[in-house]
Design a protein around this motif. Sequence first.
Motif, short mmCIF file in Angstrom:
data_model
loop_
_atom_site.label_atom_id
_atom_site.label_comp_id
_atom_site.label_asym_id
_atom_site.label_seq_id
_atom_site.Cartn_x
_atom_site.Cartn_y
_atom_site.Cartn_z
N TRP A 181 0.87 -1.03 0.01
CA TRP A 181 -0.09 -0.12 0.04
C TRP A 181 0.78 1.15 -0.01
N PRO A 182 0.57 2.29 -0.76
CA PRO A 182 -0.79 2.38 -1.44
C PRO A 182 -0.90 1.57 -2.83
N LEU A 183 -1.73 1.04 -3.41
CA LEU A 183 -2.05 0.20 -4.60
C LEU A 183 -1.46 1.03 -5.70
N LEU A 184 -1.74 2.15 -5.94
CA LEU A 184 -1.45 2.99 -7.15
C LEU A 184 -0.73 4.14 -6.76
N VAL A 185 0.34 4.44 -7.93
CA VAL A 185 1.11 5.70 -7.60
C VAL A 185 0.37 7.01 -7.82
N ARG A 186 -0.40 6.78 -8.83
CA ARG A 186 -1.30 7.88 -9.28
C ARG A 186 -2.83 7.54 -9.49
N GLY A 187 -3.54 8.52 -9.61
CA GLY A 187 -5.09 8.11 -9.65
C GLY A 187 -5.84 8.98 -8.60
N ASN A 188 -7.13 8.90 -8.98
CA ASN A 188 -8.04 9.67 -7.92
C ASN A 188 -8.75 8.51 -6.90
N GLN A 220 -7.05 6.21 -1.26
CA GLN A 220 -6.01 5.24 -0.68
C GLN A 220 -5.65 5.56 0.84
N GLY A 221 -6.58 6.31 1.44
CA GLY A 221 -6.49 6.48 2.94
C GLY A 221 -6.25 5.56 3.80
#
Length: 261
Positions: free
Chosen positions: A161-168, A171-172
């Motif tokens: 975690w986080p799963l994605l480096v970028r994106g909306n 991921q809190g």
Amino acid sequence: MLTEPRRRAYLSAMQVVHWLPRAELPFAAPSRPELLMPVAPVEDLDFDVRPAPAATEAPAAPQARSGERPKIEIPRPGSAPKPATKPAEAEEQAAPPRPAPVPPPRFSLQLLRAGSCLLLVELATGQPFQSRDPSYLLLKDMLRAAGLPDAPQIIGEPVRWPLLVRGNMDQGPEAARDFVQGFVQARLEEAPCSCLWLIGLPALRFAANADGEAYYQTLKLEGLGEAWALPGLELLMDEPQRKADVWKAMRQLMARWKSVE
């Protein structure tokens, strides 16, 4: 059983947008029949369409009648006009202050199975266990002392975690907790266990919503059963005096997984 919020968080984390279950899902949200109704064609809708005024046409200015005199406003004493509030200042006064965004937590967890126990272990370096890693050798010693197989089976890839480096995508901490709990619960539905070992602070925080004060204790978790809270392997190597507390708590719990074998 996966609840609807955890199922949606689990699918969102895997970037699954459209999916169709093969059977009726328990605790799933009911379908909305109105979404399946055919959409009416545009020609059947009754719209009042009026031609828009041309951009070059200027609005006609009102013309004063010849017999009328212009009306003049005379200010009265004590009735001073109030200064108009600027729109930007009004928006600043009405809008509440926005809370600062919470950065996503960063951790790596590995799920393993040893006998009738599941182990959710913190990977301090973020990399999978190697056969000669000191932390992995310590874990094997702990399993032998507990009377469990000292060659645990690794289940899936590490949870990073986080799963994605970028994106909306959210991921809190709450999203991370839903994902970890849903991941472990899905593995428990495939093969139950007698006790879930939570090794390391990230495993405690995001699987049991607990902190370091719960070390060496047993926790009853909804959907996950009984769990045993343990310090991380790196912490046990840095502070060897903690091993005595681990052994003391282990002797009281050994009957739970030994009776299953």
